[in-house]
Design a protein around this motif. Structure first.
Motif, PDB file in Angstrom:
ATOM      1  N   ALA B 206       0.425  -1.375   0.515  1.00 35.55           N
ATOM      2  CA  ALA B 206       0.028   0.061   0.320  1.00 35.55           C
ATOM      3  C   ALA B 206       0.915   0.908  -0.046  1.00 35.55           C
ATOM      4  O   ALA B 206       0.263   2.562  -0.303  1.00 35.55           O
ATOM      5  CB  ALA B 206      -1.040   0.124   1.076  1.00 35.55           C
ATOM      6  N   GLN B 207       2.082   1.579   0.440  1.00 36.81           N
ATOM      7  CA  GLN B 207       2.146   2.132   1.086  1.00 36.81           C
ATOM      8  C   GLN B 207       3.464   2.870  -0.539  1.00 36.81           C
ATOM      9  O   GLN B 207       3.710   3.655  -1.201  1.00 36.81           O
ATOM     10  CB  GLN B 207       3.606   2.364   2.374  1.00 36.81           C
ATOM     11  CG  GLN B 207       4.591   3.646   2.447  1.00 36.81           C
ATOM     12  CD  GLN B 207       6.148   3.126   1.712  1.00 36.81           C
ATOM     13  OE1 GLN B 207       6.426   2.237   1.743  1.00 36.81           O
ATOM     14  NE2 GLN B 207       6.479   3.779   1.139  1.00 36.81           N
ATOM     15  N   LYS B 208       3.969   1.555  -0.913  1.00 39.02           N
ATOM     16  CA  LYS B 208       4.288   1.441  -1.975  1.00 39.02           C
ATOM     17  C   LYS B 208       3.186   2.462  -3.138  1.00 39.02           C
ATOM     18  O   LYS B 208       3.902   3.231  -3.833  1.00 39.02           O
ATOM     19  CB  LYS B 208       5.599   0.183  -3.341  1.00 39.02           C
ATOM     20  CG  LYS B 208       5.317  -0.303  -4.222  1.00 39.02           C
ATOM     21  CD  LYS B 208       5.525  -1.296  -4.449  1.00 39.02           C
ATOM     22  CE  LYS B 208       4.799  -2.122  -5.372  1.00 39.02           C
ATOM     23  NZ  LYS B 208       5.369  -3.394  -5.857  1.00 39.02           N
ATOM     24  N   HIS B 209       2.217   1.668  -3.308  1.00 36.51           N
ATOM     25  CA  HIS B 209       1.750   2.735  -4.278  1.00 36.51           C
ATOM     26  C   HIS B 209       1.182   4.206  -4.265  1.00 36.51           C
ATOM     27  O   HIS B 209       1.252   5.174  -4.705  1.00 36.51           O
ATOM     28  CB  HIS B 209       0.312   1.430  -4.258  1.00 36.51           C
ATOM     29  CG  HIS B 209       0.487   0.472  -5.296  1.00 36.51           C
ATOM     30  ND1 HIS B 209       0.834   0.580  -6.195  1.00 36.51           N
ATOM     31  CD2 HIS B 209       0.130  -0.613  -4.787  1.00 36.51           C
ATOM     32  CE1 HIS B 209       1.110  -0.593  -6.383  1.00 36.51           C
ATOM     33  NE2 HIS B 209      -0.096  -1.450  -5.670  1.00 36.51           N
ATOM     34  N   VAL B 214       1.837   9.783  -5.543  1.00 37.79           N
ATOM     35  CA  VAL B 214       2.215  11.271  -4.713  1.00 37.79           C
ATOM     36  C   VAL B 214       2.879  11.238  -6.770  1.00 37.79           C
ATOM     37  O   VAL B 214       3.557  12.370  -7.218  1.00 37.79           O
ATOM     38  CB  VAL B 214       3.682  11.348  -4.267  1.00 37.79           C
ATOM     39  CG1 VAL B 214       4.208  12.517  -3.983  1.00 37.79           C
ATOM     40  CG2 VAL B 214       2.540  11.370  -2.540  1.00 37.79           C
ATOM     41  N   LYS B 215       3.758  10.195  -6.831  1.00 38.45           N
ATOM     42  CA  LYS B 215       4.587  10.872  -8.022  1.00 38.45           C
ATOM     43  C   LYS B 215       3.468  10.999  -9.004  1.00 38.45           C
ATOM     44  O   LYS B 215       4.303  11.793 -10.211  1.00 38.45           O
ATOM     45  CB  LYS B 215       5.647   9.355  -8.760  1.00 38.45           C
ATOM     46  CG  LYS B 215       7.189   9.645  -8.464  1.00 38.45           C
ATOM     47  CD  LYS B 215       7.876   8.511  -9.359  1.00 38.45           C
ATOM     48  CE  LYS B 215       7.425   7.683  -9.517  1.00 38.45           C
ATOM     49  NZ  LYS B 215       8.317   6.995 -10.044  1.00 38.45           N
ATOM     50  N   GLU B 272       0.906   9.188   2.501  1.00 37.37           N
ATOM     51  CA  GLU B 272       2.204   8.143   2.859  1.00 37.37           C
ATOM     52  C   GLU B 272       3.322   8.794   3.133  1.00 37.37           C
ATOM     53  O   GLU B 272       3.820   6.897   4.346  1.00 37.37           O
ATOM     54  CB  GLU B 272       3.475   8.616   1.125  1.00 37.37           C
ATOM     55  CG  GLU B 272       3.621   7.257   0.761  1.00 37.37           C
ATOM     56  CD  GLU B 272       5.316   7.851   1.428  1.00 37.37           C
ATOM     57  OE1 GLU B 272       5.864   8.565   1.840  1.00 37.37           O
ATOM     58  OE2 GLU B 272       6.364   6.726   0.625  1.00 37.37           O
ATOM     59  N   GLU B 273       3.526   9.308   4.545  1.00 39.29           N
ATOM     60  CA  GLU B 273       4.290   9.180   5.457  1.00 39.29           C
ATOM     61  C   GLU B 273       3.605   8.883   6.726  1.00 39.29           C
ATOM     62  O   GLU B 273       3.714   7.202   7.433  1.00 39.29           O
ATOM     63  CB  GLU B 273       4.506  10.345   5.815  1.00 39.29           C
ATOM     64  CG  GLU B 273       5.854  10.820   6.602  1.00 39.29           C
ATOM     65  CD  GLU B 273       6.882   9.936   6.843  1.00 39.29           C
ATOM     66  OE1 GLU B 273       7.564   9.433   5.324  1.00 39.29           O
ATOM     67  OE2 GLU B 273       8.059   9.459   7.520  1.00 39.29           O
ATOM     68  N   PRO B 274       2.418   8.814   7.311  1.00 36.71           N
ATOM     69  CA  PRO B 274       2.397   7.887   8.085  1.00 36.71           C
ATOM     70  C   PRO B 274       1.618   6.261   7.458  1.00 36.71           C
ATOM     71  O   PRO B 274       2.290   5.492   8.117  1.00 36.71           O
ATOM     72  CB  PRO B 274      -0.100   8.438   8.076  1.00 36.71           C
ATOM     73  CG  PRO B 274       0.620   9.558   7.827  1.00 36.71           C
ATOM     74  CD  PRO B 274       1.737   9.782   6.564  1.00 36.71           C
ATOM     75  N   LEU B 275       1.159   5.818   6.473  1.00 34.22           N
ATOM     76  CA  LEU B 275       1.305   4.304   5.746  1.00 34.22           C
ATOM     77  C   LEU B 275       2.872   4.353   5.933  1.00 34.22           C
ATOM     78  O   LEU B 275       3.326   2.321   6.463  1.00 34.22           O
ATOM     79  CB  LEU B 275       1.812   4.258   4.256  1.00 34.22           C
ATOM     80  CG  LEU B 275      -0.123   4.493   4.294  1.00 34.22           C
ATOM     81  CD1 LEU B 275      -0.267   4.105   2.244  1.00 34.22           C
ATOM     82  CD2 LEU B 275      -0.808   2.978   4.884  1.00 34.22           C
ATOM     83  N   LYS B 276       4.350   4.529   5.970  1.00 34.94           N
ATOM     84  CA  LYS B 276       5.352   4.144   5.990  1.00 34.94           C
ATOM     85  C   LYS B 276       5.763   4.462   7.427  1.00 34.94           C
ATOM     86  O   LYS B 276       6.513   3.169   8.025  1.00 34.94           O
ATOM     87  CB  LYS B 276       6.072   5.547   5.522  1.00 34.94           C
ATOM     88  CG  LYS B 276       7.667   4.565   5.271  1.00 34.94           C
ATOM     89  CD  LYS B 276       8.109   5.601   3.687  1.00 34.94           C
ATOM     90  CE  LYS B 276       9.493   6.024   4.224  1.00 34.94           C
ATOM     91  NZ  LYS B 276       9.515   7.622   3.648  1.00 34.94           N
TER      92      LYS B 276
END
Lengths: 589, 402
Positions: B206-209, B214-215, B272-276
């Motif tokens: 999930a974090q990868k996606h 973001v990109k 993304e950061e919370p997922l990380k």
């Protein structure tokens, strides 16, 4: 650029499997999607009509849902090009077009989300929605179509049913195989003798012939360029992919021809579309045999006297290049060199400053259209990627949701799983919206590609003018030298007592040549003027059409963006609502 | 030193600073990143501000300067001393050189470090740690000394991972009946381990996606910018009114490009950061699981050894050997050690049970916030896109009516 490939190198099979997974997932209340269209699985490279300009955009636009029938649906030629044939979208369930919830604070009615041409709208149940749809449809339809007589006369051509055929030949090896296509015309134009629908079979060679004959008959006109002859091996020629590309290209070409107000009434086109069996137009011969024929004539022209060296008047109306007259070619070449390098001004100069400015402007325009169409492609690709990644994100969360639910040992987990599910559902929906948005965007921005083709046609028209001018210049420059020869001979002959029989004969022959050349010159000048006028009216027409088409393109593009942005906004607003208990901004600190 | 009494609950920085001073509070913030040093030696230092009314602390407010490795020191110390507790994770040491000092990265790191310290300050057990006090109060020289002392003693992450793999392989060996199991095989614990393992995989994907998303925002923004420019140039070639329409279109496109870049940053920070962070947390749990494995092994082995010593002692007593005294002392020592090992292990088990509950609740809360912000951000973006394009339509209509 192969538009369907993910820049991150994502394996195609993986993506495919994921997509299927996505489509088969039970998303609960909202129902799962039915069969999906392999919108991005097409490997078709697009038609070659504008070589080098086709890539990602046509890849996306040329794909059709395999479930839909080939595009033989009858649509009036001037109608709104945005309307997709309903049958392609049978499989989609009503998804995103539900009436906007009243507590949605972000969007205020009336909203474009309701009226945007989305496949989901096809199945929308609200009558009001439907009525609104059609009224706004027609409103846009009218403003989008540019022909004043939108529904009264039409002509619609479709190319289909490619088949392999064999040339009849007496040789042992048998003849070459080639592909023929079925050309079906539906029209209510009177020129076609009252027939409303008819079909013929043609091969590509016939199309080349048609294009060449039109180029001869309509000098100075902006004639849409025909699809390229492809220099490929016969094996490739038979491949399905290539045949399909060509079919699409032919269809586009014929439609463009029939859209041209003058050419649509041409005998050549009529013959092409209507006459069964062999195409009754003079075959174009290849350059080699033309040169050969010309070479035969050349010695006579060079060494013969009198009439043989004059350009036959009827040939004057054709450019030198296409014909067999090598001597004429040579003369005009000499003239053009002297125009460019010689000190003296040619007798007739392209004095039309307006024309030169126009030519320059057209060139600039072409450059900008190229640039814009390239950036349009990038935009399409970016939208596509966004949709893909959004979908992958949704899928990952769906898996997470399932996992948490299976392993749930606490209430916290179940709540979290539910939150994730809402997010995932929204992401998947948004992903679908991006895909639809993109396929519509492609259709709109395709206008840019279309006009690249038309710029080529303009160049052709200008080239006609230049070559006609060159003919005039060449003939004009011949006259003085012929005159001079006559005067010299007359002067010499007058010195001889009792007349100089051979000289007098020569003088008479020369005078004959002068007369013929004069006539040719006059014809050439008339032809040149005619072409100039064609140029002018065509460019004017084209400018008007182009501007109207560009306006439509912009409107369509913008309406599309608005509609889908609103749809997506709704979807996300719903999730924000569902997770509102986590809103930290509202909480007092 | 751990406190064995029931810890007071201390309110952290989430509470209002104006709460009555009678209620104990400990509030920390990590701020003001500053680049220090030159070249390869360059690093970022942060201001750590502590506000508290606890007696163990020197005064109501203290400000110290700390760098990333100081945070690492704190994490390692807590990990060593509070086995069984899921120590809050740290942001990664950045790999890419040129990215190390970008404004975005520094801000993200600062925010992550702030969360790290606050989680510790809010944890019912960790908040009483002496090491935390040292971290929050010691002057920089003392801190440096502490930091240098501790290198080499504590296990590196690689060692932890190896231990965890050993745990794993032993589990499968036991299942296959290869050797006598030296691992816990209770169903509940097995389930937990399996859960944590699988969770990490799912989260990582999930974090990868999310990162890719973001990109994509940035790419879409860029392409809108380029498209806008191209369309404006095209408009310059066309006469009115088409030219103006193109110009308006181009301008709008450029405007939206900016909005997309902004949203990209928001998605990065708030989603993304919370997922990380979630992924890092799960990895921290895995480290704790490894610790538990070690503790269990020790407890088993020592229990085993104690039994043997007991048997031996009994034997010696029966034969009235003169080695009895020695053996008795040995036996008592071993027994004490074994009991200690058992206590340690059981404490880990208890702690982990509580921690799991805390973890689940905390994550539901944090993810909920992340989802909400993401959804809001996307809705706002979509809205402003719709509005921007909508505002163009009347102009287009007017132009084409001409």
């Amino acid at each position: 650029m192969m538009g369907s490939e993910n820049a991150d190198g994502f394996e195609e099979t993986n993506l495919n499997a994921q997509r299927e997974e996505m489509e088969n997932l039970d998303l609960g209340v909202d129902g799962d999607a039915g069969g999906d269209d392999p919108l991005k699985k097409s490997v078709v490279n697009g038609d070659t009509s504008n070589s080098g300009y086709r890539s990602a955009m046509s890849t996306v636009s040329n794909v059709r849902d395999p479930l839909s029938p080939p595009p033989t649906v009858m649509i009036p030629a001037d109608s709104d090009p945005l309307l997709a044939p309903p049958s392609s979208y049978e499989d989609f369930r009503s998804f995103g077009s539900k009436p906007i919830s009243s507590d949605n604070s972000y969007i205020e009615p009336p909203s474009y989300a309701d009226v945007i041409f989305s496949p989901f709208d096809e199945n929308s149940d609200s009558e009001i929605n439907g009525a609104e749809d059609s009224s706004l449809h027609s409103q846009f339809s009218d403003s989008l179509s540019r022909s004043p007589s939108s529904s009264s006369d039409y002509i619609k051509i479709t190319v289909s049913n490619p088949q392999k055929e064999q040339e009849t030949s007496n040789s042992i090896v048998g003849g070459n195989t080639y592909i023929t296509y079925q050309i079906t015309t539906r029209t209510n134009l009177p020129d076609f003798g009252g027939q409303s629908e008819f079909s013929v079979r043609r091969r590509f060679r016939d199309v080349v012939t048609l294009a060449d004959r039109l180029a001869e008959s309509y000098r100075g006109f902006c004639i849409p360029p025909r699809p390229d002859k492809s220099v490929v091996e016969s094996q490739v020629m038979q491949k399905q992919e290539f045949v399909e590309q060509r079919r699409v290209a032919l269809e586009k070409y014929l439609r463009r021809l029939s859209a041209h107000p003058v050419i649509r009434n041409s005998d050549e086109l009529k013959a092409f579309l209507q006459v069964q069996g062999k195409l009754p137009l003079q075959l174009s011969t290849d350059v080699a045999s033309r040169m050969l024929d010309g070479a035969v004539k050349l010695p006579k022209q060079l060494f013969g006297e009198g009439g043989a060296s004059a350009v036959p008047v009827h040939e004057v109306v054709q450019p030198a290049k296409g014909g067999r007259d090598l001597l004429r070619l040579f003369k005009e070449l000499r003239q053009s060199v002297s125009n460019d390098w010689g000190g003296a001004k040619p007798p007739v100069v392209e004095e039309d400053k307006e024309f030169l400015e126009k030519k320059e402007k057209m060139h600039d325009l072409e450059q900008q259209i190229i640039n814009a169409s390239q950036q349009a492609e990038s935009l399409v690709k970016a939208q596509q990627d966004m949709g893909e990644t959004m979908g992958e994100l949704g899928l990952a969360f769906i898996k997470l949701t399932k996992f948490e639910n299976e392993e749930a040992a606490s209430n916290a987990q179940r709540i979290r799983a539910n939150d994730m599910k809402n997010l995932a559902t929204a992401a998947v929906k948004a992903s679908r919206f991006y895909r639809e948005l993109n396929s519509q965007t492609v259709k709109h921005l395709d206008t840019l590609h279309e006009y690249l083709g038309m710029m080529m046609a303009v160049q052709g028209a200008f080239a006609d003018r230049s070559s006609a001018l060159l003919t005039v210049q060449t003939l004009l420059s011949e006259l003085p030298s012929l005159q001079a020869r006559v005067e010299k001979l007359e002067a010499a002959s007058s010195k001889v007592f009792g007349g100089d029989k051979s000289r007098i004969r020569k003088i008479e022959e020369l005078k004959e040549t002068i007369k013929v050349t004069e006539d040719a010159k006059n014809v050439a000048i008339r032809e040149y003027e005619r072409i100039k006028e064609n140029n002018r009216s065509e460019v004017e027409r084209l400018d008007k059409e182009r501007r109207a088409d560009f306006m439509n393109m912009m409107k369509g593009f913008v309406v599309n963006q608005v509609g889908y942005a609103e749809k997506m906004g709704n979807v996300w607003a719903k999730v924000a609502e569902e997770t509102s208990q986590y809103d930290r901004e509202k909480q007092s600190s | 030193m751990e406190s064995t009494e029931q810890p007071r609950s201390i309110s952290g920085s989430m509470q209002s600073p104006r709460s009555p001073s009678l209620q104990p509070y400990l509030s920390v913030s990590v701020t003001d990143p500053v680049k220090l040093g030159n070249g390869v030696q360059a690093y970022i230092s942060y201001r750590v501000i502590t506000k508290t009314n606890l007696p163990e602390y020197q005064g109501p407010e203290k400000i110290v300067i700390r760098r990333y490795s100081d945070f690492v020191w704190l994490r390692d110390r807590l990990f060593e001393k509070y086995k069984g507790i899921f120590i809050p994770p740290l942001p990664e040491k950045s790999a890419v050189e040129k990215f190390r000092f970008s404004a975005e990265f520094i801000e993200m790191r600062r925010a992550a470090l702030d969360i790290f310290v606050n989680r510790i300050a809010l944890h019912p057990e960790l908040q009483h740690s002496e090491d935390l006090r040292t971290f929050l109060q010691a002057d920089e020289e003392t801190m440096d000394r502490f930091r240098f002392q501790e290198t080499g003693i504590f296990k590196k992450p690689a060692d932890l991972m190896q231990m965890f793999r050993d745990v794993q392989s032993k589990v499968s060996d036991a299942v296959l009946g290869k050797e006598k199991p030296v691992e816990e095989t209770t169903a509940a614990y097995e389930k937990l381990k399996h859960y944590i393992f699988e969770l990490e995989n799912h989260l990582a994907e999930a974090q990868k996606h999310a990162y890719r998303l973001v990109k994509r925002h940035r790419e879409l923004g860029q392409s809108l910018l380029d498209f806008g420019k191209a369309v404006k140039l095209l408009g310059a070639c066309e006469g009115e009114p088409t030219g103006k329409a193109f110009s308006d279109l181009g301008t709008k496109s450029e405007l939206l490009s900016i909005k997309l870049q902004k949203e990209a940053q928001q998605v990065l920070m708030n989603f993304e950061e919370p997922l990380k962070d979630y992924v890092r947390y799960v990895q921290s749990i895995k480290a704790t699981i490894a610790e538990r494995g070690t503790a269990f092994k020790q407890h088993c082995e020592l229990a085993e050894t104690t039994k043997l010593k007991e048997i031996n002692l009994d034997k010696l007593m029966l034969t009235r050997s003169d080695k009895v005294g020695e053996a008795e002392i040995e036996y008592r020592e071993i027994k004490a050690e074994s009991e200690e090992a058992t206590r340690r292990f059981e404490r880990i088990v208890t702690r982990m049970e509580e921690e799991i509950v805390r973890f689940q609740e905390q994550k539901t809360e944090e993810m909920g916030v992340a989802f909400h912000q993401f959804a809001k951000g996307q809705a706002r973006l979509a809205c402003s896109i719709a509005d921007a394009w909508k505002s163009l339509l009347p102009k287009l209509e007017a132009s084409s009516a001409v």
